[in-house]
Design a protein around this motif. Structure first.
Motif, PDB file in Angstrom:
ATOM      1  N   PHE A 155       0.822  -1.211   0.000  1.00  0.00           N
ATOM      2  CA  PHE A 155       0.000   0.000   0.000  1.00  0.00           C
ATOM      3  C   PHE A 155       0.853   1.256   0.000  1.00  0.00           C
ATOM      4  O   PHE A 155       0.704   2.123  -0.862  1.00  0.00           O
ATOM      5  N   ILE A 156       1.765   1.368   0.944  1.00  0.00           N
ATOM      6  CA  ILE A 156       2.465   2.638   1.101  1.00  0.00           C
ATOM      7  C   ILE A 156       3.470   2.881  -0.027  1.00  0.00           C
ATOM      8  O   ILE A 156       3.688   4.018  -0.447  1.00  0.00           O
ATOM      9  N   VAL A 157       4.054   1.832  -0.561  1.00  0.00           N
ATOM     10  CA  VAL A 157       4.959   2.008  -1.699  1.00  0.00           C
ATOM     11  C   VAL A 157       4.181   2.493  -2.919  1.00  0.00           C
ATOM     12  O   VAL A 157       4.619   3.419  -3.623  1.00  0.00           O
ATOM     13  N   GLU A 158       3.016   1.893  -3.169  1.00  0.00           N
ATOM     14  CA  GLU A 158       2.215   2.337  -4.309  1.00  0.00           C
ATOM     15  C   GLU A 158       1.670   3.745  -4.099  1.00  0.00           C
ATOM     16  O   GLU A 158       1.544   4.522  -5.057  1.00  0.00           O
ATOM     17  N   MET A 159       1.352   4.093  -2.866  1.00  0.00           N
ATOM     18  CA  MET A 159       0.916   5.463  -2.576  1.00  0.00           C
ATOM     19  C   MET A 159       2.032   6.456  -2.853  1.00  0.00           C
ATOM     20  O   MET A 159       1.809   7.523  -3.434  1.00  0.00           O
ATOM     21  N   ALA A 160       3.238   6.107  -2.434  1.00  0.00           N
ATOM     22  CA  ALA A 160       4.382   7.001  -2.658  1.00  0.00           C
ATOM     23  C   ALA A 160       4.665   7.177  -4.142  1.00  0.00           C
ATOM     24  O   ALA A 160       5.045   8.267  -4.590  1.00  0.00           O
ATOM     25  N   ASN A 209      -8.449   3.966  -5.125  1.00  0.00           N
ATOM     26  CA  ASN A 209      -8.153   3.060  -4.021  1.00  0.00           C
ATOM     27  C   ASN A 209      -6.941   2.193  -4.347  1.00  0.00           C
ATOM     28  O   ASN A 209      -6.886   1.543  -5.394  1.00  0.00           O
ATOM     29  N   ILE A 210      -5.970   2.194  -3.461  1.00  0.00           N
ATOM     30  CA  ILE A 210      -4.816   1.313  -3.564  1.00  0.00           C
ATOM     31  C   ILE A 210      -4.964   0.236  -2.508  1.00  0.00           C
ATOM     32  O   ILE A 210      -5.102   0.530  -1.328  1.00  0.00           O
ATOM     33  N   TYR A 241      -3.661  -7.674   2.334  1.00  0.00           N
ATOM     34  CA  TYR A 241      -4.825  -8.247   3.010  1.00  0.00           C
ATOM     35  C   TYR A 241      -6.116  -7.892   2.277  1.00  0.00           C
ATOM     36  O   TYR A 241      -7.034  -8.707   2.177  1.00  0.00           O
ATOM     37  N   GLU A 242      -6.191  -6.676   1.791  1.00  0.00           N
ATOM     38  CA  GLU A 242      -7.406  -6.240   1.097  1.00  0.00           C
ATOM     39  C   GLU A 242      -7.657  -7.100  -0.140  1.00  0.00           C
ATOM     40  O   GLU A 242      -8.794  -7.503  -0.412  1.00  0.00           O
TER      41      GLU A 242
END
Length: 215
Positions: free
Chosen positions: A52-57, A188-189, A193-194
């Protein structure tokens, strides 16, 4: 999460101080110095393997992101993604997310992400939930006046608890989703788990909340 022990993980994390800090208290109030640009800071408490956070960045280069993950054997997976991506707007903290007041100054953070946190289903463990008052105290302190919390889970009981806990604390909800993947929400990224739970047909619950400034 069943962890596979990686005896080499701690040494690898220490080998990349450019991206990883295991002494986050040393940067309290000075996190911008660890980034290429002075930009709003968003943190994820319990980042897991970091998808999640890598794709957000990657998607938001105008935001500085900090992944917080306690488990060394999991945090190293975030580092491996970062070594591939070489993102200037991503840092990793290998430490306990329950010590945020020691890591960040008042108002230093613009957003807190809580994604698929451990539900701690037994009532006697409720204080360990990341939306319990103990943690809300910390979020309120480190968030800017216009800062907010974004929370996602597949666990209905945890979501219900979080709605009540945050409302009683004084947080205000900007929006609440009871089935995120069936909504018109854009951008939405997904976390690991999602993807897993939604593939099984579980609805994904989401909320955005902020603490209103006192007049």
């Amino acid at each position: 999460m069943r962890l596979r022990h990686k005896p080499w993980a701690a040494d690898k994390l220490k080998a990349y101080p450019k991206y990883v800090t295991q002494n986050p208290q040393d940067f309290k109030g000075e996190w911008q110095k660890r980034f290429a640009k002075d930009q709003p800071i968003h943190i994820e408490v319990g980042s897991g393997k970091g998808k999640f956070i890598v794709e957000m960045a990657k998607a938001h280069p105008n935001i500085n992101y900090i992944a917080i993950e306690l488990q060394t054997s999991v945090a190293v997976s975030i580092l491996e993604l970062q070594l591939d991506a070489q993102l200037e707007n991503l840092q990793i903290i290998n430490a306990h997310g329950g010590d945020l007041n020691h890591f960040f100054s008042d108002g230093e953070v613009s957003r807190v992400y809580l994604n698929f946190s451990d539900p701690w289903p037994k009532a006697r463990h409720s204080k360990r939930r990341l939306t319990s008052p103990k943690f809300l105290d910390q979020y309120q302190t480190i968030l800017k006046l216009d800062g907010d919390i974004h929370f996602k889970t597949d666990n209905m009981s945890l979501f219900q608890y979080s709605l009540a806990s945050m409302s009683q604390y004084g947080f205000v909800f900007r929006q609440v989703w009871l089935d995120l993947h069936q909504s018109d929400f854009e951008g939405n990224i997904q976390t690991e788990y999602e993807e897993k739970f939604s593939a099984k047909g579980h609805p994904i619950y989401r909320l955005e909340a902020y603490y209103p400034p006192k007049n």
